[in-house]
Design a protein around this motif. Structure first.
Motif, PDB file in Angstrom:
ATOM      1  N   LEU A 136       0.848  -1.189   0.000  1.00 25.58           N
ATOM      2  CA  LEU A 136       0.000   0.000   0.000  1.00 25.58           C
ATOM      3  C   LEU A 136       0.884   1.239   0.000  1.00 25.58           C
ATOM      4  O   LEU A 136       1.794   1.369   0.817  1.00 25.58           O
ATOM      5  N   ARG A 137       0.609   2.151  -0.940  1.00 23.70           N
ATOM      6  CA  ARG A 137       1.414   3.374  -1.054  1.00 23.70           C
ATOM      7  C   ARG A 137       0.482   4.572  -1.166  1.00 23.70           C
ATOM      8  O   ARG A 137      -0.285   4.689  -2.122  1.00 23.70           O
ATOM      9  N   ALA A 138       0.529   5.445  -0.157  1.00 22.18           N
ATOM     10  CA  ALA A 138      -0.316   6.635  -0.163  1.00 22.18           C
ATOM     11  C   ALA A 138       0.428   7.810  -0.776  1.00 22.18           C
ATOM     12  O   ALA A 138       1.586   8.066  -0.452  1.00 22.18           O
ATOM     13  N   LEU A 139      -0.252   8.524  -1.674  1.00 21.74           N
ATOM     14  CA  LEU A 139       0.285   9.731  -2.295  1.00 21.74           C
ATOM     15  C   LEU A 139      -0.686  10.888  -2.034  1.00 21.74           C
ATOM     16  O   LEU A 139      -1.861  10.655  -1.733  1.00 21.74           O
ATOM     17  N   PRO A 140      -0.215  12.138  -2.140  1.00 19.24           N
ATOM     18  CA  PRO A 140      -1.164  13.257  -2.082  1.00 19.24           C
ATOM     19  C   PRO A 140      -2.333  13.000  -3.034  1.00 19.24           C
ATOM     20  O   PRO A 140      -2.149  12.427  -4.114  1.00 19.24           O
ATOM     21  N   ASP A 141      -3.516  13.410  -2.622  1.00 20.01           N
ATOM     22  CA  ASP A 141      -4.726  13.026  -3.345  1.00 20.01           C
ATOM     23  C   ASP A 141      -4.645  13.260  -4.845  1.00 20.01           C
ATOM     24  O   ASP A 141      -4.957  12.368  -5.644  1.00 20.01           O
ATOM     25  N   GLU A 142      -4.233  14.459  -5.255  1.00 19.59           N
ATOM     26  CA  GLU A 142      -4.206  14.774  -6.676  1.00 19.59           C
ATOM     27  C   GLU A 142      -3.210  13.893  -7.427  1.00 19.59           C
ATOM     28  O   GLU A 142      -3.456  13.479  -8.562  1.00 19.59           O
ATOM     29  N   GLU A 143      -2.094  13.603  -6.793  1.00 17.00           N
ATOM     30  CA  GLU A 143      -1.086  12.744  -7.419  1.00 17.00           C
ATOM     31  C   GLU A 143      -1.597  11.316  -7.574  1.00 17.00           C
ATOM     32  O   GLU A 143      -1.366  10.656  -8.602  1.00 17.00           O
ATOM     33  N   ALA A 144      -2.308  10.832  -6.564  1.00 17.02           N
ATOM     34  CA  ALA A 144      -2.862   9.480  -6.631  1.00 17.02           C
ATOM     35  C   ALA A 144      -3.929   9.380  -7.719  1.00 17.02           C
ATOM     36  O   ALA A 144      -3.980   8.387  -8.466  1.00 17.02           O
ATOM     37  N   LEU A 145      -4.783  10.389  -7.830  1.00 15.68           N
ATOM     38  CA  LEU A 145      -5.804  10.386  -8.875  1.00 15.68           C
ATOM     39  C   LEU A 145      -5.164  10.414 -10.260  1.00 15.68           C
ATOM     40  O   LEU A 145      -5.601   9.704 -11.173  1.00 15.68           O
ATOM     41  N   ALA A 146      -4.122  11.221 -10.420  1.00 13.70           N
ATOM     42  CA  ALA A 146      -3.426  11.294 -11.705  1.00 13.70           C
ATOM     43  C   ALA A 146      -2.753   9.966 -12.044  1.00 13.70           C
ATOM     44  O   ALA A 146      -2.724   9.548 -13.209  1.00 13.70           O
TER      45      ALA A 146
END
Length: 249
Positions: A136-146
């Motif tokens: 599991l890797r969490a990224l800032p929301d906008e980065e994850a959506l992109a």
């Protein structure tokens, strides 16, 4: 009452929701003033009477907003959190319960928005995904959506966790996996919140109109998409919705 202060977090989803509500206020000759900030700050401002309306609280997740005297209005739409697979027509993977048996074609690297990390962690625990070599890797929301949007374009087979409404649900091209253990939580309800005392001060017709306002996740997802992909302002997207031009009839 000629002016009301509307508070919302700095996301396009909340901006779109606020824009739809602002059109109702303006139709009732109320001038809106906008305050944007972190949720915790806005929560304190609402309970302290520094802002009039908060848009929008997703309950029960945002239950901390319901301080003494705060009034919750209506149900704007029903947000939900889902695990999504980047291939809409994949007939093999349809449920979270089958992920542990998935072949090597499915990436074990699961990128999720930081704001949904706790949901993703609950999913990993309920379905023992770490034991099946998923990470599991969490990224800032906008980065994850992109990242997920790019995987859709490249037809890569990946997973993510998404909250609906979101522009990606209007764009489509992916599958929502079944969650038989309800590890990602049940459907929520989105509400307008009024500062303490405002319910008694507000014009009754306006109060009733806000209490009865219904938007839907499809509407907000479509507004989000129009703002992101088509360059519309939140106000223009809200006008398109109001005129029936945002979604096919």
């Amino acid at each position: 009452m000629t002016t009301l202060t509307i508070a919302h977090p700095d996301t396009t989803i909340h901006e779109a929701t606020a824009a739809a509500i602002i059109r109702v206020l303006e139709a009732n000759d109320v001038e809106p003033e906008i305050t944007i900030g972190p949720k915790n700050t806005l929560r304190d401002m609402l309970s302290g009477g520094e802002v009039d309306l908060y848009v929008s609280a997703w309950l029960p997740e945002d239950a901390a907003f319901l301080a003494s005297g705060v009034t919750s209005l209506g149900v704007l739409f029903n947000p939900s959190v889902s695990c999504c697979l980047s291939q809409e027509h994949n007939a093999t993977l349809t449920s979270l319960s089958s992920l542990a048996q998935a072949g090597s074609e499915l990436s074990r690297d699961v990128v999720v928005p930081e704001s949904l990390l706790h949901h993703a962690e609950a999913m990993f625990s309920a379905y023992a995904l770490k034991n099946a070599d998923f990470t599991l890797r969490a990224l800032p929301d906008e980065e994850a959506l992109a990242t997920f949007s790019a995987a859709l374009a490249k037809e890569q087979l990946v997973l993510t966790v998404l909250a609906q409404p979101c522009y990606l649900f209007h764009q489509g091209g992916f599958r929502i996996l079944q969650d038989p253990k309800e590890a990602l939580g049940q459907e929520m309800t989105a509400h307008i919140l009024l500062r303490p005392g405002l319910a008694d001060e507000m014009d009754r017709d306006l109060y009733d109109e806000l209490d009865e306002l219904m938007l839907s996740t499809k509407v907000i997802s479509a507004m989000d998409y129009a703002m992101r992909a088509e360059g519309l302002s939140a106000d223009d997207a809200a006008e398109s919705w109001q005129r029936g031009k945002l979604l096919p009839r």
